[in-house]
Design an enzyme around this catalytic site. Structure first.
Site, PDB file in Angstrom:
ATOM      1  N   SER A 166       0.830  -1.208   0.000  1.00  0.00           N
ATOM      2  CA  SER A 166       0.000   0.000   0.000  1.00  0.00           C
ATOM      3  C   SER A 166       0.864   1.258   0.000  1.00  0.00           C
ATOM      4  CB  SER A 166      -0.960  -0.033   1.196  1.00  0.00           C
ATOM      5  OG  SER A 166      -1.897   1.009   1.124  1.00  0.00           O
ATOM      6  N   ASP A 190      -0.541  -3.769  -4.114  1.00  0.00           N
ATOM      7  CA  ASP A 190      -1.637  -2.809  -4.218  1.00  0.00           C
ATOM      8  C   ASP A 190      -1.200  -1.427  -3.722  1.00  0.00           C
ATOM      9  OD1 ASP A 190      -4.205  -2.567  -5.298  1.00  0.00           O
ATOM     10  OD2 ASP A 190      -5.097  -2.374  -3.328  1.00  0.00           O
ATOM     11  N   HIS A 260      -8.109  -4.793  -0.823  1.00  0.00           N
ATOM     12  CA  HIS A 260      -6.796  -4.141  -0.741  1.00  0.00           C
ATOM     13  C   HIS A 260      -5.721  -5.126  -0.279  1.00  0.00           C
ATOM     14  CE1 HIS A 260      -4.173  -0.751  -0.729  1.00  0.00           C
ATOM     15  NE2 HIS A 260      -4.119  -0.590   0.577  1.00  0.00           N
TER      16      HIS A 260
END
EC number: 3.1.1.111
Length: 456
Positions: A166, A190, A260
């Site tokens: 992330s 992601d 996610h």
């Protein structure tokens, strides 16, 4: 006064014990490393940056050694001749240790003989997301200083692999920039979207940040970035709405985070299992599902990229292309692997309207379906069907000619055609397997046929 018999025995026994143990030449036991763990913070104290570097080695994968300076590294189990994997977590809402980190580290150490360093920036990533974003530059500088200490010990830049989750993916990108794009690899799991989708390449992860940059996209419609940011960008199930994840907000936290975090679990699964998570380049997800992208010749010259520790994702061409979107379908749970097959239906006669046919593969009570649409006045249509079992284990195929039946009038239309299939990548159409007899389909009626494909 001469010693008594008991004293004589005591001294003689002590001498024997010293001769048998104390003078044996055995070295004292090696002191065990002191194990450290991630910090924990809360919403009120987690915004100021405080970084820890925790080293995990193959001989002790569950013990994180706190390594701050060069002396710590020299006295630890760090091996400069091995590759180094750096894991950087992302934004932490509640200031807790990532639930996936221990499994990730152990799996990584089982998969490869390397130094694994977890970057703990719980302090600095907790509280408000935008405060964590502000800490990215400072964190990147601290990581760069730490990596310079590794270089002094003899580590090569090309042996360093950053895995960023992330927001951590963009931290990895900035670190890579500070080393002139000469680090070996960056994997973005992601990469975060908020504040980065419209950012410049200097502010986010980009293909120029390492010799090889890959990104796995699983939540492009929410927390993940929707643009390609590497040499190869995997858009898993189109990059959003992962199978098995909640689709309604009443599922709470799981609804927010499931898509996610799927990138993390996919990567862990790729490290654990032998089944390949292979992807195929295509202009769009819609085009991929329609069967328009069947091989990896353009631009990879037949070497299809795979998620995992394969060098450069299995891509063997030089120079590497940039921002190539690749697509794959997965199951809803580990090991996530799917085989992709092209399915084609060739009509015997042209029709004046679109023809929709549902195709289902059956194997050991496992079914996989796809839809073929044949445009009006065209001879054939095709699509992609994903199946968890190998194609040669599929023993039956079912067809259903979908028609718009009306309550007052049943559609009795019949079509005849030829069905063929092939496993992706389809580099040679001669490998297509076709049913030996034409298929006769009546509207809304399911027809089953045996499918026999030899295992190679």
């Amino acid at each position: 006064m001469p010693p008594g018999p008991w004293e004589s025995c005591f001294w003689v026994g002590g001498l024997i014990l010293w001769l048998s143990v104390g003078s044996s030449g055995d070295a004292p036991p090696t002191p065990q490393p002191k194990c450290a763990d991630f910090q924990s913070a809360n919403l009120f104290e987690g915004t100021d940056l405080k970084v820890q570097f925790l080293l995990f080695v193959p001989s002790n994968p569950s013990c994180g050694q706190l390594v701050e300076g060069s002396s710590d590294l020299q006295n630890s189990g760090f091996n400069a001749t091995l590759g180094t994997k750096l894991i950087i977590h992302g934004f932490r809402v509640l200031g807790t240790k990532p639930s996936w980190i221990d499994t990730f580290i152990r799996t990584l150490l089982r998969a490869t003989n390397a130094n694994v360093i977890a970057v703990d920036w719980i302090y600095g990533s907790t509280g408000v997301y935008f405060s964590a974003v502000k800490n990215v530059i400072k964190l990147s500088l601290e990581i760069s200083l730490f990596l310079n200490k590794l270089l002094v010990l003899g580590v090569s830049e090309s042996s360093i692999h950053i895995i960023g989750v992330s927001l951590g993916a963009h931290v990895g990108g900035m670190v890579g920039q500070l080393f002139g794009g000469q680090l070996g690899q960056i994997t973005g799991l992601d990469p975060a979207g908020p504040e980065y989708t419209r950012a410049s390449v200097e502010e986010r992860l980009d293909a120029g940040d390492a010799l090889f940059v890959e990104a796995i996209h699983t939540d492009t419609d929410n927390l993940g970035i929707r643009i390609p940011v590497g040499h190869v960008d995997y858009f898993v199930n189109g990059g959003q709405d992962q199978p098995g994840c909640p689709t309604f907000f009443y599922a709470g936290y799981s609804y927010l985070i499931c898509d996610h975090m799927r990138a993390v679990h996919l990567y862990i699964s790729a490290l654990e299992n032998s089944c390949p998570l292979m992807a195929f380049p295509c202009a769009s997800y819609k085009a991929f599902l329609a069967g328009r992208c069947l091989d990896c010749f353009n631009p990879f010259l037949l070497s299809c990229p795979r998620i995992g520790l394969v060098e450069q994702g299995g891509v063997k061409i030089e120079p590497l292309p940039k921002e190539v979107k690749v697509y794959l379908l997965t199951t809803s749970s580990a090991p996530y692997c799917m085989h992709h097959s092209l399915v084609e239906f060739h009509l015997k006669e042209l029709r004046n309207k679109d023809t929709n046919i549902e195709v289902t593969f059956l194997s050991s009570n496992i079914t996989s379906s796809s839809k073929i649409t044949i445009p009006k006045q065209q001879r054939y249509g095709k699509g992609i069907i994903a199946h968890a079992t190998p194609q040669c284990q599929i023993n039956q195929v079912k067809f259903k000619f979908q028609s718009s039946n009306r309550v007052w009038k049943k559609d009795r239309t019949t079509i005849i055609g030829k069905f063929c299939t092939a496993l992706l990548p389809v580099n040679d159409r001669e490998k297509m397997v076709c049913l030996p007899e034409p298929v006769n389909l009546q509207a809304s009626v399911t027809v089953s046929c045996d499918l026999k494909i030899a295992c190679v």
